[in-house]
Design a protein around this motif. Sequence first.
Motif, mmCIF file in Angstrom:
data_model
loop_
_atom_site.group_PDB
_atom_site.id
_atom_site.type_symbol
_atom_site.label_atom_id
_atom_site.label_comp_id
_atom_site.label_asym_id
_atom_site.label_seq_id
_atom_site.Cartn_x
_atom_site.Cartn_y
_atom_site.Cartn_z
ATOM 1 N N GLN A 101 0.825 -1.209 0.000
ATOM 2 C CA GLN A 101 0.000 0.000 0.000
ATOM 3 C C GLN A 101 0.858 1.258 0.000
ATOM 4 O OE1 GLN A 101 -2.788 -0.235 3.287
ATOM 5 N NE2 GLN A 101 -3.114 -2.419 2.915
ATOM 6 N N SER A 102 2.106 1.123 0.474
ATOM 7 C CA SER A 102 3.005 2.267 0.574
ATOM 8 C C SER A 102 4.395 1.858 0.093
ATOM 9 C CB SER A 102 3.075 2.762 2.034
ATOM 10 O OG SER A 102 4.035 3.785 2.183
ATOM 11 N N LEU A 103 4.949 2.658 -0.830
ATOM 12 C CA LEU A 103 6.284 2.372 -1.367
ATOM 13 C C LEU A 103 7.102 3.646 -1.390
ATOM 14 C CD1 LEU A 103 8.344 0.498 -2.756
ATOM 15 C CD2 LEU A 103 7.249 1.064 -4.933
ATOM 16 N N ALA A 118 6.651 -2.179 -14.093
ATOM 17 C CA ALA A 118 6.118 -3.206 -13.189
ATOM 18 C C ALA A 118 5.406 -2.585 -11.997
ATOM 19 C CB ALA A 118 7.254 -4.110 -12.715
ATOM 20 N N ILE A 119 5.780 -1.372 -11.616
ATOM 21 C CA ILE A 119 5.142 -0.715 -10.470
ATOM 22 C C ILE A 119 3.644 -0.526 -10.707
ATOM 23 C CG2 ILE A 119 4.971 1.571 -9.372
ATOM 24 C CD1 ILE A 119 7.910 1.574 -8.973
ATOM 25 N N ALA A 120 3.257 -0.416 -11.963
ATOM 26 C CA ALA A 120 1.840 -0.193 -12.274
ATOM 27 C C ALA A 120 0.959 -1.371 -11.889
ATOM 28 C CB ALA A 120 1.679 0.114 -13.756
ATOM 29 N N THR A 121 1.570 -2.524 -11.582
ATOM 30 C CA THR A 121 0.780 -3.686 -11.168
ATOM 31 C C THR A 121 0.428 -3.641 -9.677
ATOM 32 O OG1 THR A 121 2.727 -5.053 -10.653
ATOM 33 C CG2 THR A 121 1.917 -5.083 -12.934
ATOM 34 N N LEU A 122 1.023 -2.702 -8.944
ATOM 35 C CA LEU A 122 0.773 -2.602 -7.498
ATOM 36 C C LEU A 122 -0.477 -1.767 -7.255
ATOM 37 C CD1 LEU A 122 4.469 -2.011 -6.356
ATOM 38 C CD2 LEU A 122 3.143 -4.130 -6.174
ATOM 39 N N THR A 123 -1.616 -2.315 -7.616
ATOM 40 C CA THR A 123 -2.848 -1.531 -7.644
ATOM 41 C C THR A 123 -3.415 -1.224 -6.264
ATOM 42 O OG1 THR A 123 -4.078 -3.596 -7.973
ATOM 43 C CG2 THR A 123 -3.496 -2.321 -9.941
ATOM 44 N N LEU A 128 3.001 6.681 -2.864
ATOM 45 C CA LEU A 128 4.197 6.415 -3.670
ATOM 46 C C LEU A 128 5.138 7.599 -3.554
ATOM 47 C CD1 LEU A 128 5.779 4.621 -5.628
ATOM 48 C CD2 LEU A 128 4.484 5.656 -7.510
ATOM 49 N N ARG A 129 6.282 7.378 -2.921
ATOM 50 C CA ARG A 129 7.258 8.441 -2.700
ATOM 51 C C ARG A 129 8.601 8.012 -3.296
ATOM 52 N NH1 ARG A 129 9.385 10.906 3.157
ATOM 53 N NH2 ARG A 129 10.582 12.649 2.235
ATOM 54 N N LEU A 130 9.002 8.702 -4.372
ATOM 55 C CA LEU A 130 10.255 8.388 -5.056
ATOM 56 C C LEU A 130 11.076 9.663 -5.191
ATOM 57 C CD1 LEU A 130 8.795 6.166 -7.964
ATOM 58 C CD2 LEU A 130 9.608 5.409 -5.724
ATOM 59 N N ASP A 131 11.284 10.392 -4.115
ATOM 60 C CA ASP A 131 11.925 11.704 -4.180
ATOM 61 C C ASP A 131 13.386 11.669 -3.729
ATOM 62 O OD1 ASP A 131 11.123 11.148 -1.538
ATOM 63 O OD2 ASP A 131 11.053 13.285 -1.030
ATOM 64 N N TRP A 132 14.119 12.709 -4.154
ATOM 65 C CA TRP A 132 15.530 12.876 -3.798
ATOM 66 C C TRP A 132 16.369 11.668 -4.248
ATOM 67 C CZ3 TRP A 132 17.796 17.201 -1.388
ATOM 68 C CH2 TRP A 132 16.911 18.159 -0.895
ATOM 69 N N ASN A 133 16.153 11.234 -5.469
ATOM 70 C CA ASN A 133 16.966 10.177 -6.058
ATOM 71 C C ASN A 133 17.608 10.729 -7.323
ATOM 72 O OD1 ASN A 133 16.128 7.893 -4.235
ATOM 73 N ND2 ASN A 133 14.110 8.386 -5.062
ATOM 74 N N ALA A 148 -5.804 3.686 -6.756
ATOM 75 C CA ALA A 148 -6.052 3.998 -5.341
ATOM 76 C C ALA A 148 -5.090 5.065 -4.820
ATOM 77 C CB ALA A 148 -5.934 2.736 -4.495
ATOM 78 N N LEU A 149 -4.201 5.559 -5.663
ATOM 79 C CA LEU A 149 -3.113 6.433 -5.213
ATOM 80 C C LEU A 149 -3.645 7.807 -4.813
ATOM 81 C CD1 LEU A 149 -0.008 5.961 -5.097
ATOM 82 C CD2 LEU A 149 0.156 7.267 -7.223
ATOM 83 N N ASP A 150 -3.348 8.225 -3.565
ATOM 84 C CA ASP A 150 -3.723 9.575 -3.145
ATOM 85 C C ASP A 150 -2.517 10.435 -2.781
ATOM 86 O OD1 ASP A 150 -3.048 8.830 -0.490
ATOM 87 O OD2 ASP A 150 -5.089 8.217 -0.047
ATOM 88 N N TYR A 151 -1.316 9.857 -2.804
ATOM 89 C CA TYR A 151 -0.089 10.616 -2.511
ATOM 90 C C TYR A 151 0.968 10.212 -3.536
ATOM 91 C CZ TYR A 151 4.054 12.317 0.038
ATOM 92 O OH TYR A 151 5.220 12.956 0.390
ATOM 93 N N LEU A 152 1.510 11.197 -4.264
ATOM 94 C CA LEU A 152 2.564 10.936 -5.246
ATOM 95 C C LEU A 152 3.626 12.013 -5.125
ATOM 96 C CD1 LEU A 152 3.736 9.385 -7.662
ATOM 97 C CD2 LEU A 152 2.294 10.790 -9.159
ATOM 98 N N ASN A 153 4.861 11.591 -4.884
ATOM 99 C CA ASN A 153 5.983 12.520 -4.712
ATOM 100 C C ASN A 153 7.157 12.041 -5.560
ATOM 101 O OD1 ASN A 153 8.054 14.180 -3.867
ATOM 102 N ND2 ASN A 153 7.618 13.985 -1.682
ATOM 103 N N LEU A 154 7.442 12.777 -6.636
ATOM 104 C CA LEU A 154 8.572 12.469 -7.520
ATOM 105 C C LEU A 154 9.579 13.623 -7.532
ATOM 106 C CD1 LEU A 154 6.610 11.020 -10.607
ATOM 107 C CD2 LEU A 154 7.431 9.799 -8.585
ATOM 108 N N ALA A 155 9.592 14.438 -6.491
ATOM 109 C CA ALA A 155 10.421 15.644 -6.454
ATOM 110 C C ALA A 155 11.908 15.315 -6.376
ATOM 111 C CB ALA A 155 10.015 16.504 -5.248
ATOM 112 N N PHE A 156 12.725 16.297 -6.775
ATOM 113 C CA PHE A 156 14.186 16.215 -6.669
ATOM 114 C C PHE A 156 14.732 14.992 -7.409
ATOM 115 C CE2 PHE A 156 13.059 19.013 -3.210
ATOM 116 C CZ PHE A 156 14.088 19.943 -3.179
#
Length: 332
Positions: A101-103, A118-123, A128-133, A148-156
């Motif tokens: 539910q949280s990655l 493949a991440i798109a299969t995690l319904t 989903l937080r993929l920041d500072w990478n 179902a995603l209500d939080y998305l962070n792709l910053a930095f």
Amino acid sequence: MPSTLAFSYFLYLFLLPLLSSAPLPVSSARCNNDDKKALLAVKSGLGNPYDLIAWTSDYPCCDWAGVSCDSATGRVTSLDISGTNSSATIPTSVADLPFLQSLTFHKNANLTGPIPSAIATLTRLTFLRLDWNGLSGPVPAFLARLTALDYLNLAFNQFSGDIPPSLGSLPLEFLRLDRNRLTGPIPSSLSRPSLTYGLYLSHNGLTGSIPRSFANAQFEVLDLSRNQLAGDALLLFGTSKPFQVLDLSRNQFEFNFTAVEFPENMTALDLNHNRVYGSIPPEITQREWQLLNVSYNRLCGQIPTGGNLGRFDEYSFFHNKCLCGPPLAPCK
């Protein structure tokens, strides 16, 4: 001596409370075997970083750092891999954790490459937080399959290209795409009513104007600073608007500040380095400002006094066409 039967009965009465309170084997009760295999594959895909040294078969995977499980089923529901020195891409094996539910992949400077499809299969993902990478490539449209995603962070990161309009189909409450290399216009679909907490698009190369649909947006925080946006931003203002923080600084917005009506709950407004003209409305004194900056514009007239405006020095107002009054030079 007591009979064998009596002795056995004694042992039964003595040991029963101990046996009934003893925990079940942790590995079977709290750690799904398939999930453990998937996590070990994630660790291997990241090059076995030192930060995950305790991820071994000797311990139940629900006790591993960064891993959380459902207490009833033992399935992995949350994975947080942060601060590693891994020189790798996001392992596709994360998709073998179907109950996630949280990655989170956060502050892994050498984590590069695109977001794997493949991440798109995690319904079941809601977070989903993929920041500072060091992630790159486009912001993938397939993220719209995470319904179902209500939080998305792709910053930095180093994402480039347009913002996919399909993100607007998600029930997002919070979206960060700031500090990347994104270009093109802001999709009008991002004004959906669920996006209430914040939209952060700053420090990109976005162009065009603010979508008309943003007149009905419900953001508490909107940060469009340091782009190449232009046009009229008056549609964001109005006493009934929900904005608390609005940052439009370092763009090319051009509108009449005299006509601005400040949202009732607004506490921060940054318009520096634009082409805003007119005068500062006296109603500005009716808000409790935590941040206010209208410098480097084309404003004229006297700066209103009252409220808590006195806390701001000349740097909040200077480099305008003909503003005057404290904290600037007196009006003639």
